[in-house]
Design an enzyme around this catalytic site. Structure first.
Site, mmCIF file in Angstrom:
data_model
loop_
_atom_site.group_PDB
_atom_site.id
_atom_site.type_symbol
_atom_site.label_atom_id
_atom_site.label_comp_id
_atom_site.label_asym_id
_atom_site.label_seq_id
_atom_site.Cartn_x
_atom_site.Cartn_y
_atom_site.Cartn_z
ATOM 1 N N ASN A 8 0.876 -1.177 0.000
ATOM 2 C CA ASN A 8 0.000 0.000 0.000
ATOM 3 C C ASN A 8 0.910 1.223 0.000
ATOM 4 O OD1 ASN A 8 -1.883 1.976 0.366
ATOM 5 N ND2 ASN A 8 -2.755 1.127 2.261
ATOM 6 N N ARG A 89 -2.231 -2.143 -3.774
ATOM 7 C CA ARG A 89 -3.498 -1.445 -3.609
ATOM 8 C C ARG A 89 -3.488 -0.245 -4.565
ATOM 9 N NH1 ARG A 89 -5.469 2.698 1.046
ATOM 10 N NH2 ARG A 89 -7.634 2.722 0.410
ATOM 11 N N HIS A 178 -12.633 1.761 -0.365
ATOM 12 C CA HIS A 178 -12.578 0.688 0.647
ATOM 13 C C HIS A 178 -13.226 -0.598 0.143
ATOM 14 C CE1 HIS A 178 -12.689 4.033 3.928
ATOM 15 N NE2 HIS A 178 -11.433 3.661 3.741
ATOM 16 N N ARG A 238 -12.464 14.623 7.363
ATOM 17 C CA ARG A 238 -13.257 14.942 6.168
ATOM 18 C C ARG A 238 -14.723 15.177 6.519
ATOM 19 N NH1 ARG A 238 -11.332 9.611 3.243
ATOM 20 N NH2 ARG A 238 -9.111 9.851 3.621
ATOM 21 N N GLU A 383 -7.486 -6.032 4.456
ATOM 22 C CA GLU A 383 -7.368 -5.711 3.041
ATOM 23 C C GLU A 383 -6.137 -6.382 2.422
ATOM 24 O OE1 GLU A 383 -8.006 -1.819 4.680
ATOM 25 O OE2 GLU A 383 -8.861 -1.179 2.785
#
Ligand code: ADP
Length: 396
Positions: A8, A89, A178, A238, A383
């Site tokens: 990642n 990723r 995601h 956010r 993940e």
């Protein structure tokens, strides 16, 4: 036996996990951090052994060189030939990629093409890919897209009500992110609750970035993030969804540029902006319990946004059987899980096992009572495992 690395790559970090496949055994994990800064850090965990080295890491390629150097030095591998594949990723796959793919020149071109749709992510993801291609030229690389699992949404779910030519010309639409995590959570529900046929699932990935997905028949019907990961529910820094005119009026009133306000929506809003204290849920949990009113309001806003989406998604799914809590907050915080269930329990006849919920951290558990109509589950996401599984399968 094959060793596969999940990668990642961010703008200033490269996180990795090395797995043995097909046994799915985690061999080691770590990260090259503060890439491009004066002081960098390289960390590696092999079982109980932890290594942390302060060393300048000028670019992603030097991060990868360090990783390989220590894998050999620590005898995790005896030669590079043991590494059979690298799974990367990639955040934005546009409407083009609906599954993981071997990285060819054409795939790289496509990922580049999508940089404007995910400038903070796709560029760094590509740096990670280029680094491995340069240093391990004979090893196959696979791209695993955050957006792929959401590609089953219908146009009514992914289109924005803006002039249609903006979609036609620029692909402006909801993509959702995601996806790898939501897919993993769905698979775990199918595995652990195999007596329920075709469960209608709402997955809550609640980390510093956070999103929900509504899943039926193994497919996503709706997800909360939008064109970028700014959309959906409120997050660490956010805003999530807000009236678009807030951008215009905030710029007008403060005299700041649209770019500056947009940055504020991304980096200074959410938990951080509302609480005026922290973007970290652990700080907000502690302050809430100490009676900090602003923080209590912040948390109420957070859980209300989540409850609103759960309501929407229950309608979209025609009912809900399982609600999954995951990622940093969802996996670890009984406090936030409790607040969320309190908001939705009457409408959904959901009965929390409060004592159990409080005690669950980072492991799979059902946190509702047997009488609860909707099952609440905690599932730690993984993940990286999804990335290596896809990579292993594709490179065969
Ligand atoms: P990301 O990958 O998006 O950075 P994570 O899934 O690691 O996010 O989640 C980060 C969030 O999870 C932070 O808000 C953090 O406070 C929260 N979190 C992480 N660990 C814990 C914990 N042990 N207890 C409560 N909250 C936690």
């Amino acid at each position: 036996m094959s060793k596969i690395i999940a990668v990642n790559a961010g703008s200033s970090s490269l996180k990795f996990k090395l797995y043995d496949m097909p046994s799915e055994t985690l061999i080691c994990s770590g990260m090259a951090d503060r890439i491009g800064q004066v002081k960098g850090t390289f960390t590696l965990s092999i079982g109980q052994e932890k290594l942390s080295i302060d060393i300048p890491i000028p670019n992603h390629q030097s991060g990868v060189s360090l990783l390989l150097k220590y894998l050999i030095e620590k005898k995790v591998i005896l030669s590079f030939q043991e590494i059979k594949g690298v799974g990367h990723r990639v955040v934005q796959g546009g409407k083009y990629f609906f599954k993981s793919v071997i990285i060819t020149d054409k795939v790289i071109e496509k990922i580049k093409e999508f940089i404007p749709l995910a400038p903070l992510h796709n560029g760094p993801n590509l740096s990670g890919i280029e680094a491995f291609k340069t240093i391990l030229p004979n090893v196959k690389n696979v791209a695993v897209f955050d957006t792929a699992f959401h590609q089953t949404m219908e146009p009514q779910d992914y289109l924005f009500p803006i002039p249609y030519e903006l979609y036609e010309k620029y692909d402006l639409r909801r993509y959702g992110f995601h996806g790898t995590s939501h897919k993993y959570l769905m698979e775990q529900v199918h595995k652990h609750l195999n007596t329920i046929k075709n469960p209608r699932i709402i997955t809550l990935h609640l980390g510093s970035g956070a999103s929900l997905a509504a899943i039926k028949n193994g497919k996503v019907v709706a997800t909360s993030m939008g064109l970028t990961p700014l959309g959906g529910i409120m997050m660490g820094t956010r805003t999530g969804d807000i009236d678009p005119s807030v951008l215009h009026f905030a710029a007008l009133k403060t005299g700041q540029s649209h770019e500056a306000i947009y940055e504020m929506f991304n980096k200074k809003s959410g938990f951080l902006g509302m609480s005026q204290l922290s973007s970290d849920s652990r700080d907000l949990e502690a302050a809430h319990l100490q009676g900090n009113k602003q923080v209590q309001l912040t948390n109420q806003l957070f859980v209300r946004r989540i409850a609103d989406f759960i309501g929407q998604y229950t309608i979209r799914l025609g009912g809900v059987d399982v609600i999954v809590f995951s990622a940093g907050i969802g996996e670890n915080s009984g406090f936030y899980r409790h607040l969320i269930i309190e908001e939705i329990k009457d409408a959904l006849s959901m009965i929390e096992d409060e004592k159990l919920n409080k005690s669950i951290r980072g492991k799979v558990a059902v946190i509702t009572t047997p009488q609860s109509r909707v099952i609440g589950m905690v599932i730690p996401t993984n993940e990286e495992l999804m990335i290596v599984k896809d990579t292993y399968e594709i490179i065969q």
